[in-house]
Design a protein around this motif. Structure first.
Motif, mmCIF file in Angstrom:
data_model
loop_
_atom_site.group_PDB
_atom_site.id
_atom_site.type_symbol
_atom_site.label_atom_id
_atom_site.label_comp_id
_atom_site.label_asym_id
_atom_site.label_seq_id
_atom_site.Cartn_x
_atom_site.Cartn_y
_atom_site.Cartn_z
ATOM 1 N N VAL A 84 -1.233 36.725 77.252
ATOM 2 C CA VAL A 84 0.086 36.748 77.895
ATOM 3 C C VAL A 84 1.129 37.321 76.940
ATOM 4 O O VAL A 84 1.934 38.180 77.320
ATOM 5 N N PHE A 85 1.105 36.865 75.692
ATOM 6 C CA PHE A 85 2.053 37.398 74.706
ATOM 7 C C PHE A 85 1.831 38.901 74.506
ATOM 8 O O PHE A 85 2.799 39.656 74.363
ATOM 9 N N ASP A 86 0.571 39.321 74.518
ATOM 10 C CA ASP A 86 0.257 40.746 74.375
ATOM 11 C C ASP A 86 0.737 41.535 75.591
ATOM 12 O O ASP A 86 1.436 42.548 75.463
ATOM 13 N N ASP A 87 0.361 41.081 76.782
ATOM 14 C CA ASP A 87 0.683 41.810 78.009
ATOM 15 C C ASP A 87 2.179 41.885 78.269
ATOM 16 O O ASP A 87 2.680 42.872 78.818
ATOM 17 N N PHE A 88 2.903 40.843 77.891
ATOM 18 C CA PHE A 88 4.358 40.812 78.125
ATOM 19 C C PHE A 88 5.152 41.517 77.019
ATOM 20 O O PHE A 88 6.376 41.575 77.076
ATOM 21 N N GLY A 89 4.464 42.022 76.007
ATOM 22 C CA GLY A 89 5.157 42.727 74.936
ATOM 23 C C GLY A 89 6.024 41.831 74.064
ATOM 24 O O GLY A 89 7.049 42.270 73.532
ATOM 25 N N ILE A 90 5.616 40.584 73.905
ATOM 26 C CA ILE A 90 6.458 39.623 73.184
ATOM 27 C C ILE A 90 6.485 39.897 71.680
ATOM 28 O O ILE A 90 7.495 39.630 71.020
ATOM 29 N N TRP A 91 5.410 40.447 71.133
ATOM 30 C CA TRP A 91 5.410 40.740 69.694
ATOM 31 C C TRP A 91 6.523 41.731 69.350
ATOM 32 O O TRP A 91 7.279 41.519 68.390
ATOM 33 N N ASP A 92 6.630 42.808 70.140
ATOM 34 C CA ASP A 92 7.697 43.789 69.910
ATOM 35 C C ASP A 92 9.065 43.182 70.209
ATOM 36 O O ASP A 92 10.058 43.489 69.538
ATOM 37 N N TYR A 93 9.111 42.334 71.223
ATOM 38 C CA TYR A 93 10.369 41.684 71.596
ATOM 39 C C TYR A 93 10.891 40.827 70.442
ATOM 40 O O TYR A 93 12.106 40.811 70.167
#
Length: 372
Positions: free
Chosen positions: A121-130
């Motif tokens: 989920v963190f990967d798919d939602f782009g949370i790392w870049d966020y």
């Protein structure tokens, strides 16, 4: 040793178990606890988007943010992307947390519980870049994640994301050599990646403040004046590269006790470390279910029962006498999508693949009797 947060006091205030009166947070006592904490030079506060249904973030605004200069403390909160339907909803959680707390920014901002099942989920939602965007904007001064999973996955995540500045891990003397929690192994992975650590669950949800009599006797003989919780918190705080140790305090008395030995923190001596080893051995001597959470049993279960979690609940009751904690563990398993253990059809698939040769069918009946 030079690392992020090295000047922060070793006792942190975890805001998940704030005092409650008639289902509402006791703000008067919470303010008193904040004042005691700040007066002794401790400044790190840890909450999360979902703690006490969001009321924890609101309470810390009233008890801390509105009453102290912003630069006089560090405030951490967490983003549970897995609880959101879309990436947009997940990213909006940051703004909700800022609104609830009135903090303006977070000193430490964490992705909440990055695990094998939730990492996607963190990967798919782009949370790392966020998270990096938030840091660039000054809304998150330091970025990291909290973690409750195996050491090999932690190693993979930290390899993939070197931008991570710190990790929050479950570490206590009871779980130090646990094959399911892997406290020591996860700690060593973080060290290998040069990531400082925030420690959570140092008293294992409170059970180490009231352990089995065989464990209690060891500590009381070593130092009859020291509280049982103090041994657990000092064990965690004595580890290298630790920013702070979070204690989820619920009363002013708990706060006073923790501050009494953490205001002028003294790491464990060699003799005290030997006491911890004896206490750990006493815990291991208590009869328990030898589950290592390998999860081989889950893959072939036609009823989709998350078997290791229910065995962990039984162990929590057997080893620590923590019936309420066992029932909470049971409910969490259901919330995460497991079928009830009473749904077991005794097909035997689980027992066929169990490396520990556990009589799982009978054990699931015990789990059902305990909590259903």
């Amino acid at each position: 040793m030079d690392y992020l947060g090295k000047n922060i006091r070793k006792l942190g205030f975890g805001l998940m178990r704030l005092p409650i009166i008639e289902k509402e947070i006791d703000l008067a006592q919470t303010k008193e606890m904040v004042d005691l904490f700040m007066a002794k030079g401790s400044t790190y506060f840890d909450t999360a988007y979902g703690y006490i249904n969001g009321k924890s973030e609101e309470a810390i605004k009233t008890a801390l943010v509105d009453r102290y200069p912003r630069e006089s403390f560090q405030l951490a909160t967490k983003l549970p992307a897995w609880a959101a339907a879309t990436a947009k909803d997940a990213k909006e959680m940051l703004h909700t947390s800022l609104r609830r707390t009135g903090a303006g920014y977070f000193d430490y901002y964490l992705m909440h519980n990055v695990s094998e099942s939730r990492k996607k989920v963190f990967d798919d939602f782009g949370i790392w870049d966020y998270m990096l965007e938030l840091k660039e904007k000054g809304l998150a001064r330091h970025i990291g994640f909290s973690y409750h999973d195996k050491a090999d996955l932690l190693d993979r995540i930290l390899t993939e994301h070197p931008e991570t500045e710190f990790v929050q891990l479950q570490i206590n003397y009871a779980d130090w050599e646990s094959e399911s929690v892997q406290s020591r192994q996860c700690y060593e992975v973080a060290l290998n990646h040069n990531k400082p650590i925030i420690i959570m669950e140092p008293v294992k949800g409170g059970v180490l403040s009231n352990p089995a009599d065989s464990v209690r006797k060891i500590f009381e003989e070593a130092d009859p004046k020291a509280s049982l919780a103090s041994w657990a918190i000092r064990f965690a705080a004595s580890l290298d590269n630790v920013i702070t140790v979070l204690s989820g305090m619920s009363t002013s008395q708990q706060m006073k006790d923790n501050l009494s030995y953490m205001e002028d923190f003294r790491p464990l001596s060699l003799e005290e470390k030997a006491v911890i080893v004896r206490a750990r051995e006493a815990l291991r001597a208590i009869p328990s279910i030898p589950c290592t959470s390998c999860a081989y049993c889950v893959k072939g279960c036609p009823q989709q029962i998350h078997i290791p979690v229910f065995l962990d609940a039984l162990n929590r009751n057997m080893i620590f006498g923590d019936l309420q904690g066992a029932k909470r563990t049971y409910q969490i398993a259901l919330m995460l999508g497991s079928t009830k253990p009473s749904a077991c059809i005794a097909c035997g698939n689980c027992e066929d693949v169990c490396p520990q040769q556990i009589h799982i069918i009978d054990t699931l009946k015990d789990a059902a009797a305990l909590s259903e």
